[in-house]
Design an enzyme around this catalytic site. Structure first.
Site, PDB file in Angstrom:
ATOM      1  N   HIS A   1       0.911  -1.062   0.083  1.00 39.97           N
ATOM      2  CA  HIS A   1      -0.167   0.097   0.093  1.00 39.97           C
ATOM      3  C   HIS A   1       1.004   1.077   0.053  1.00 39.97           C
ATOM      4  O   HIS A   1       2.096   1.278   0.433  1.00 39.97           O
ATOM      5  CB  HIS A   1      -1.080  -0.098   1.165  1.00 39.97           C
ATOM      6  CG  HIS A   1      -0.016   0.236   2.532  1.00 39.97           C
ATOM      7  ND1 HIS A   1       0.493  -1.023   3.200  1.00 39.97           N
ATOM      8  CD2 HIS A   1      -0.006   1.169   3.520  1.00 39.97           C
ATOM      9  CE1 HIS A   1       0.994  -0.498   4.328  1.00 39.97           C
ATOM     10  NE2 HIS A   1       0.780   0.987   4.396  1.00 39.97           N
TER      11      HIS A   1
ATOM     12  N   ARG B   1       5.251   7.328  13.354  1.00 38.02           N
ATOM     13  CA  ARG B   1       5.384   7.471  11.843  1.00 38.02           C
ATOM     14  C   ARG B   1       4.798   9.409  11.724  1.00 38.02           C
ATOM     15  O   ARG B   1       3.736   9.721  12.422  1.00 38.02           O
ATOM     16  CB  ARG B   1       4.700   6.902  10.929  1.00 38.02           C
ATOM     17  CG  ARG B   1       4.884   7.143   9.501  1.00 38.02           C
ATOM     18  CD  ARG B   1       3.662   6.456   8.593  1.00 38.02           C
ATOM     19  NE  ARG B   1       2.303   7.026   8.558  1.00 38.02           N
ATOM     20  CZ  ARG B   1       1.286   6.195   8.452  1.00 38.02           C
ATOM     21  NH1 ARG B   1       1.408   4.931   8.076  1.00 38.02           N
ATOM     22  NH2 ARG B   1       0.101   7.149   8.319  1.00 38.02           N
TER      23      ARG B   1
ATOM     24  N   ASP C   1       0.651   5.218   1.646  1.00 34.59           N
ATOM     25  CA  ASP C   1      -0.141   5.857   2.985  1.00 34.59           C
ATOM     26  C   ASP C   1      -1.347   6.809   2.571  1.00 34.59           C
ATOM     27  O   ASP C   1      -0.994   7.784   1.658  1.00 34.59           O
ATOM     28  CB  ASP C   1       0.564   6.478   3.933  1.00 34.59           C
ATOM     29  CG  ASP C   1       1.437   5.281   4.740  1.00 34.59           C
ATOM     30  OD1 ASP C   1       0.947   4.369   4.880  1.00 34.59           O
ATOM     31  OD2 ASP C   1       2.827   5.797   4.689  1.00 34.59           O
TER      32      ASP C   1
ATOM     33  N   HIS D   1       4.732  -0.046   0.323  1.00 28.95           N
ATOM     34  CA  HIS D   1       5.297  -0.752   1.232  1.00 28.95           C
ATOM     35  C   HIS D   1       4.534  -1.844   2.096  1.00 28.95           C
ATOM     36  O   HIS D   1       3.409  -1.770   1.835  1.00 28.95           O
ATOM     37  CB  HIS D   1       6.064   0.175   2.406  1.00 28.95           C
ATOM     38  CG  HIS D   1       5.015   1.041   3.015  1.00 28.95           C
ATOM     39  ND1 HIS D   1       4.523   2.294   2.465  1.00 28.95           N
ATOM     40  CD2 HIS D   1       4.376   1.166   4.162  1.00 28.95           C
ATOM     41  CE1 HIS D   1       3.671   2.768   3.202  1.00 28.95           C
ATOM     42  NE2 HIS D   1       3.490   2.111   4.023  1.00 28.95           N
TER      43      HIS D   1
END
Length: 373
Positions: free
Chosen positions: A170, A335, A172, A319
């Site tokens: 995917h 993150r 983000d 990722h």
């Protein structure tokens, strides 16, 4: 049009709040148990904004960044660079710009033994774009821009019991009008084994397609959906702080800094191709998803060490976090997700393969390394 307005408003409140509040140590909190909060605050809808990428100010030779490093390692030919001897919280303005350019070119850059804390990470992230605030996820108290990774033996493993990581690739928040650009993830706690992360190059994924297929998919658009994440929050009894959306973005997008074409669909959030029948759309997307998952020659896999930071470009990579450790121990990190430009496709843009030249350079300690421009 203003950028992420809610982020600006939250910043002003936080600047005052943090004067009277002890800063959180997320690693310590994680070892004590669950610490995220799920406020019922409703956020205004996000609006599209124009993004100017700091990578445009980067030095093609990355002298400020490479010159400060003790070692620079090319992880694989197509994706991934590891830099030693540089602390992210101490970067100069030019080093930040050079980093933006390097990440745009190499997809993901790794830094080990990093001292940066979550507050410094939040400030660093602002250099690369407005910080995204997620509409569904929990966050540390007073840090709504921070997305926390916290999984261990006590996590609900129902989703992962029969989950195929082929489906885990995917980008983000690709359903946003301005999806994620440069992204930072620091892992500070690891189980005894497992918990790797993989990245795949959207540039190389495009280049590995035949010219006829490239021509077919260029100009197509796909729908990216945020409804599944919202529905998951609703099932958990939590507030969805913005209206869930689906957004149409190009199947092949042009990177604003490199000008290279990148494949930009993935199984995590891409649902259908506009203008095709369901059978046609499913067939094309299934092929592209398998192409990404099976592209081992344009993937890199990071075996984390504690206090490693990965900096990647959500516009040119996919990722995949590997959940093989849920019965082993705690994996924790945080993150920061700056937003980038509204995705676009420039029919005059070129692929990385058409424009790249390999350069051989000597590092400051005499180490040899290669990088692609």
């Amino acid at each position: 049009m203003p950028p992420n307005t809610e982020s600006v408003q939250v910043d002003a409140v936080q600047d005052v709040t943090e004067q009277f509040q002890k800063k959180l140590n997320l690693r310590e909190l994680a070892h004590k148990g669950r610490y995220l909060v799920y406020p019922e605050t409703k956020y205004p809808e996000l609006v599209a904004f124009e993004h100017t990428d700091p990578g445009h100010k980067g030095d093609p030779e990355k002298k400020s960044l490479f010159g400060a490093a003790t070692r620079v390692i090319e992880s694989t030919p197509h994706i991934g660079t590891e830099i030693h001897g540089v602390q992210l919280h101490q970067l100069t303005e030019q080093q930040k710009n050079d980093l933006a350019l390097l990440v745009a070119e190499r997809g993901v850059v790794f830094f080990r033994k990093q001292e940066i804390d979550v507050y410094q990470g939040r400030e660093l992230g602002k250099h690369f774009g407005p910080l995204h605030i997620h509409q569904n996820f929990g966050h540390p108290e007073g840090l709504p821009e921070v997305h926390v990774i916290h999984f261990d033996e006590d996590s609900d493993q129902t989703h992962f019991k029969y989950f195929s990581h082929q489906d885990g690739w995917h980008n983000d928040v690709p359903y946003e009008l301005n999806p994620a650009g440069l992204t930072f993830l620091k892992i500070d706690t690891l189980p005894s084994s497992g918990g790797d992360t993989m990245w795949s190059s959207g540039y190389a994924a495009y280049d590995k397609l035949t010219p006829a297929f490239q021509k077919f998919i260029e100009g197509l658009e796909a729908v990216h959906s945020g409804f599944e994440q919202a529905n998951s929050a609703i099932r958990a009894g939590r507030t969805v702080r913005r209206t869930p959306i689906e957004t149409v973005h190009p199947v092949v997008r042009t990177h604003p800094v490199t000008g290279w074409k990148a494949l930009w669909v993935q199984p995590g959030f891409t649902r259908r191709i506009v203008g095709l029948s369901k059978r046609e759309s499913d067939a094309i997307l299934d092929f592209l998803f398998q192409h990404i998952a099976g592209g081992h020659d344009f993937q890199v896999r990071l075996k984390w060490e504690e206090d490693t930071v990965a900096v990647w470009d959500n516009r040119s990579t996919f990722h995949n976090a590997i959940f093989d450790y849920l019965d082993v121990g705690l994996r924790h990190g945080w993150r920061i997700t700056p937003q980038g430009e509204v995705p676009y496709f420039d029919p005059n843009s070129k692929s990385k393969a058409e424009t790249s030249v390999r350069r051989h350079t000597k590092g400051p300690q005499g180490d040899s390394y290669n990088y692609l421009l």
